[in-house]
Motif scaffolding. Structure first.
Motif, PDB file in Angstrom:
ATOM      1  N   ILE A 132      33.111  21.941  25.329  1.00 48.07           N
ATOM      2  CA  ILE A 132      33.281  22.595  24.032  1.00 48.07           C
ATOM      3  C   ILE A 132      34.729  23.026  23.843  1.00 48.07           C
ATOM      4  CG2 ILE A 132      32.742  24.717  22.781  1.00 48.07           C
ATOM      5  CD1 ILE A 132      30.308  23.438  22.545  1.00 48.07           C
ATOM      6  N   LEU A 133      35.329  23.522  24.893  1.00 48.83           N
ATOM      7  CA  LEU A 133      36.724  23.964  24.774  1.00 48.83           C
ATOM      8  C   LEU A 133      37.650  22.785  24.520  1.00 48.83           C
ATOM      9  CD1 LEU A 133      36.920  26.706  27.567  1.00 48.83           C
ATOM     10  CD2 LEU A 133      36.790  27.016  25.093  1.00 48.83           C
ATOM     11  N   GLN A 134      37.349  21.650  25.122  1.00 55.78           N
ATOM     12  CA  GLN A 134      38.147  20.459  24.824  1.00 55.78           C
ATOM     13  C   GLN A 134      38.036  20.129  23.335  1.00 55.78           C
ATOM     14  OE1 GLN A 134      40.255  18.769  26.585  1.00 55.78           O
ATOM     15  NE2 GLN A 134      39.818  19.426  28.679  1.00 55.78           N
ATOM     16  N   LEU A 135      36.827  20.167  22.820  1.00 58.92           N
ATOM     17  CA  LEU A 135      36.640  19.880  21.390  1.00 58.92           C
ATOM     18  C   LEU A 135      37.368  20.901  20.536  1.00 58.92           C
ATOM     19  CD1 LEU A 135      32.864  18.862  21.260  1.00 58.92           C
ATOM     20  CD2 LEU A 135      34.866  17.373  21.280  1.00 58.92           C
ATOM     21  N   ALA A 136      37.307  22.153  20.963  1.00 59.99           N
ATOM     22  CA  ALA A 136      37.944  23.218  20.188  1.00 59.99           C
ATOM     23  C   ALA A 136      39.464  23.014  20.151  1.00 59.99           C
ATOM     24  CB  ALA A 136      37.611  24.582  20.790  1.00 59.99           C
ATOM     25  N   ARG A 137      40.030  22.642  21.279  1.00 56.36           N
ATOM     26  CA  ARG A 137      41.476  22.403  21.336  1.00 56.36           C
ATOM     27  C   ARG A 137      41.886  21.268  20.417  1.00 56.36           C
ATOM     28  NH1 ARG A 137      41.195  22.469  26.860  1.00 56.36           N
ATOM     29  NH2 ARG A 137      41.907  24.401  27.811  1.00 56.36           N
ATOM     30  N   GLU A 138      41.044  20.238  20.407  1.00 57.94           N
ATOM     31  CA  GLU A 138      41.391  19.018  19.683  1.00 57.94           C
ATOM     32  C   GLU A 138      41.122  19.143  18.184  1.00 57.94           C
ATOM     33  OE1 GLU A 138      43.240  15.459  20.784  1.00 57.94           O
ATOM     34  OE2 GLU A 138      42.728  17.295  21.861  1.00 57.94           O
ATOM     35  N   GLN A 139      40.324  20.141  17.854  1.00 56.57           N
ATOM     36  CA  GLN A 139      39.816  20.239  16.489  1.00 56.57           C
ATOM     37  C   GLN A 139      40.910  20.127  15.436  1.00 56.57           C
ATOM     38  OE1 GLN A 139      37.780  23.920  15.720  1.00 56.57           O
ATOM     39  NE2 GLN A 139      36.039  22.859  14.826  1.00 56.57           N
ATOM     40  N   GLY A 140      42.026  20.789  15.661  1.00 51.93           N
ATOM     41  CA  GLY A 140      43.113  20.756  14.694  1.00 51.93           C
ATOM     42  C   GLY A 140      43.790  19.400  14.589  1.00 51.93           C
ATOM     43  N   ASN A 141      43.800  18.659  15.685  1.00 58.64           N
ATOM     44  CA  ASN A 141      44.521  17.378  15.718  1.00 58.64           C
ATOM     45  C   ASN A 141      43.772  16.228  15.057  1.00 58.64           C
ATOM     46  OD1 ASN A 141      46.229  18.868  17.286  1.00 58.64           O
ATOM     47  ND2 ASN A 141      45.490  18.020  19.220  1.00 58.64           N
ATOM     48  N   LEU A 142      42.478  16.413  14.844  1.00 58.86           N
ATOM     49  CA  LEU A 142      41.671  15.304  14.347  1.00 58.86           C
ATOM     50  C   LEU A 142      41.755  15.171  12.840  1.00 58.86           C
ATOM     51  CD1 LEU A 142      38.471  15.884  16.486  1.00 58.86           C
ATOM     52  CD2 LEU A 142      40.186  14.104  16.805  1.00 58.86           C
ATOM     53  N   ASP A 143      41.634  13.943  12.346  1.00 53.55           N
ATOM     54  CA  ASP A 143      41.477  13.712  10.913  1.00 53.55           C
ATOM     55  C   ASP A 143      40.139  14.305  10.493  1.00 53.55           C
ATOM     56  OD1 ASP A 143      43.618  12.135  11.414  1.00 53.55           O
ATOM     57  OD2 ASP A 143      42.472  10.257  11.426  1.00 53.55           O
ATOM     58  N   ALA A 144      39.994  14.536   9.207  1.00 52.41           N
ATOM     59  CA  ALA A 144      38.680  14.931   8.711  1.00 52.41           C
ATOM     60  C   ALA A 144      37.721  13.802   9.052  1.00 52.41           C
ATOM     61  CB  ALA A 144      38.736  15.125   7.200  1.00 52.41           C
ATOM     62  N   GLY A 145      36.594  14.135   9.619  1.00 50.97           N
ATOM     63  CA  GLY A 145      35.645  13.098  10.016  1.00 50.97           C
ATOM     64  C   GLY A 145      35.932  12.485  11.376  1.00 50.97           C
ATOM     65  N   GLY A 146      37.050  12.807  11.969  1.00 49.27           N
ATOM     66  CA  GLY A 146      37.393  12.256  13.281  1.00 49.27           C
ATOM     67  C   GLY A 146      36.609  12.922  14.387  1.00 49.27           C
ATOM     68  N   ALA A 147      36.508  12.250  15.523  1.00 51.20           N
ATOM     69  CA  ALA A 147      35.739  12.797  16.633  1.00 51.20           C
ATOM     70  C   ALA A 147      36.442  12.461  17.936  1.00 51.20           C
ATOM     71  CB  ALA A 147      34.334  12.219  16.615  1.00 51.20           C
ATOM     72  N   MET A 148      36.039  13.180  18.973  1.00 53.01           N
ATOM     73  CA  MET A 148      36.656  12.967  20.277  1.00 53.01           C
ATOM     74  C   MET A 148      35.684  12.177  21.152  1.00 53.01           C
ATOM     75  SD  MET A 148      38.218  15.986  22.621  1.00 53.01           S
ATOM     76  CE  MET A 148      39.143  15.616  24.121  1.00 53.01           C
ATOM     77  N   GLN A 149      36.202  11.182  21.850  1.00 51.34           N
ATOM     78  CA  GLN A 149      35.318  10.333  22.640  1.00 51.34           C
ATOM     79  C   GLN A 149      34.901  10.975  23.957  1.00 51.34           C
ATOM     80  OE1 GLN A 149      36.849   6.424  23.207  1.00 51.34           O
ATOM     81  NE2 GLN A 149      37.257   6.154  21.010  1.00 51.34           N
ATOM     82  N   VAL A 150      33.680  10.648  24.338  1.00 53.44           N
ATOM     83  CA  VAL A 150      33.148  11.142  25.593  1.00 53.44           C
ATOM     84  C   VAL A 150      34.075  10.756  26.749  1.00 53.44           C
ATOM     85  CG1 VAL A 150      31.275  10.896  27.254  1.00 53.44           C
ATOM     86  CG2 VAL A 150      30.757  11.121  24.843  1.00 53.44           C
ATOM     87  N   ARG A 151      34.575   9.546  26.702  1.00 52.41           N
ATOM     88  CA  ARG A 151      35.407   9.073  27.793  1.00 52.41           C
ATOM     89  C   ARG A 151      36.644   9.964  28.001  1.00 52.41           C
ATOM     90  NH1 ARG A 151      38.888   4.087  26.694  1.00 52.41           N
ATOM     91  NH2 ARG A 151      36.953   3.191  25.921  1.00 52.41           N
ATOM     92  N   ASP A 152      37.235  10.379  26.874  1.00 54.99           N
ATOM     93  CA  ASP A 152      38.424  11.232  26.977  1.00 54.99           C
ATOM     94  C   ASP A 152      38.097  12.596  27.574  1.00 54.99           C
ATOM     95  OD1 ASP A 152      40.001   9.292  25.918  1.00 54.99           O
ATOM     96  OD2 ASP A 152      39.817  10.028  23.856  1.00 54.99           O
ATOM     97  N   ILE A 153      36.993  13.160  27.112  1.00 53.16           N
ATOM     98  CA  ILE A 153      36.596  14.464  27.642  1.00 53.16           C
ATOM     99  C   ILE A 153      36.334  14.353  29.138  1.00 53.16           C
ATOM    100  CG2 ILE A 153      34.855  16.276  27.555  1.00 53.16           C
ATOM    101  CD1 ILE A 153      34.358  15.529  24.638  1.00 53.16           C
ATOM    102  N   ALA A 154      35.602  13.314  29.509  1.00 53.09           N
ATOM    103  CA  ALA A 154      35.249  13.127  30.921  1.00 53.09           C
ATOM    104  C   ALA A 154      36.506  13.004  31.765  1.00 53.09           C
ATOM    105  CB  ALA A 154      34.373  11.889  31.072  1.00 53.09           C
ATOM    106  N   GLU A 155      37.465  12.257  31.269  1.00 49.90           N
ATOM    107  CA  GLU A 155      38.695  12.051  32.000  1.00 49.90           C
ATOM    108  C   GLU A 155      39.446  13.367  32.181  1.00 49.90           C
ATOM    109  OE1 GLU A 155      41.775   9.091  30.446  1.00 49.90           O
ATOM    110  OE2 GLU A 155      40.104   7.874  31.228  1.00 49.90           O
TER     111      GLU A 155
END
Lengths: 164, 164
Positions: free
Chosen positions: B14-37
């Motif tokens: 969740i914290l990874q998603l929270a950090r990335e939240q600002g960087n994403l386009d509207a509708g953009g999402a973060m991949q599982v692979r990136d979080i796992a890495e």
DNA sequence: GCTAATCCTGACAAGTTTGTCAGGTTCGGA
DNA sequence: TCCGAACCTGACAAACTTGTCAGGATTAGC
């Protein structure tokens, strides 16, 4: 966040001793069988839990016939945190950093929170709260949130304290 | 009192998603692979955790290529308690009373604290504290005890607050 | 409408916790 | 001095948690 069975039952046993403390003669102790009966647990299990508590000095045993267990200190001086730590649920700072690092050898939080896993933040916090709450609180009422002032939690700057 | 592995890793995701939240386009999402890495976890395990979080509406998935996960709400509005409850560590009130009753069918606390096991007192308390702390607190600094005013915990009358 | 990237999900092996068992040790009192 | 009440302790089966695996479902882009 889970209370382990040992913590639950350990606290219950301690509370039984705390309740009885006033009724006992000096040097008197409470028998394992009585505690087990009152809590609906097996004698063997209560023995195991009390042995753990005894090893760390929170309770002490009196051997032989008429033996049993008793608290080593007045119940007001024993904190919930202390009991929980002894019962194995709360790991110490040193143990924490060797866990929860994923598949990699080092902690992977490169930036932001440095090397501290979430674990440490939360456990630290819970420690510092429960170390301040004596077990007698559980006898009276449970833990009443109204006595904990939460102003400012999670903000950068402490909220102003309303004149108490 | 233990943080389960799922809670630790779930909060990290969740914290990874929270950090990335600002960087994403509207509708953009973060991949599982990136979080796992970034967290040093296996993709399969992160998927499992995110699925749990998704089922309860804290995160949502975008399927297909360029898919991934994102928070459904601003990170400031998500509390640590909410995430922990979802990840299974914090049982609800209803579940609690069916556990920890020892060998007997009914709760054995005849007097003193009535039917409430120690479990309930402590869990209630932890709930009410963590429900007030947003996850963003963990991003910045861990939870700083200095912002939680503990005066009076476990006493009947609150202690005076020292001038800040 | 294919294809490949990505999420979705149930089943399972390994590890940990829980609670029991069986046999020991200590010691007050007849 | 001996007995039995009571504590002491290591070993173990059952239940739960953790993390992986393998295969399925969805959808953007060509």
């Amino acid at each position: 966040m889970k209370i382990t069975a040992q913590e639950e039952y350990g606290l219950r046993c301690i509370l039984q001793l705390a309740r009885e403390q006033g009724n006992l003669d000096a040097g008197g102790a409470m028998q394992v069988r009585d505690i087990a009966e009152r809590e609906g647990l097996s004698v063997a299990y209560v023995e195991k839990i009390l042995w753990t508590l005894g090893r760390s000095g929170i309770v002490e045993s009196v051997r032989g016939p008429k033996g049993g267990y008793r608290l080593t200190r007045p119940s007001e001086e024993i904190s919930i945190g202390e009991v929980m730590r002894v019962l194995g649920g709360m790991p110490s700072q040193e143990e924490i950093c060797s866990q929860f690092t994923g598949n990699q050898e080092t902690c992977v939080h490169h930036d932001g929170c440095g090397l501290r896993p979430v674990w440490v933040s939360i456990t630290d916090f819970v420690h510092s709260v429960f170390d301040k709450i004596p077990i007698t609180t559980l006898l009276r009422q449970g833990i009443d949130i109204q006595y904990v002032r939460l102003d400012g939690v999670g903000r950068h700057r402490p909220a102003p304290v309303p004149g108490d």
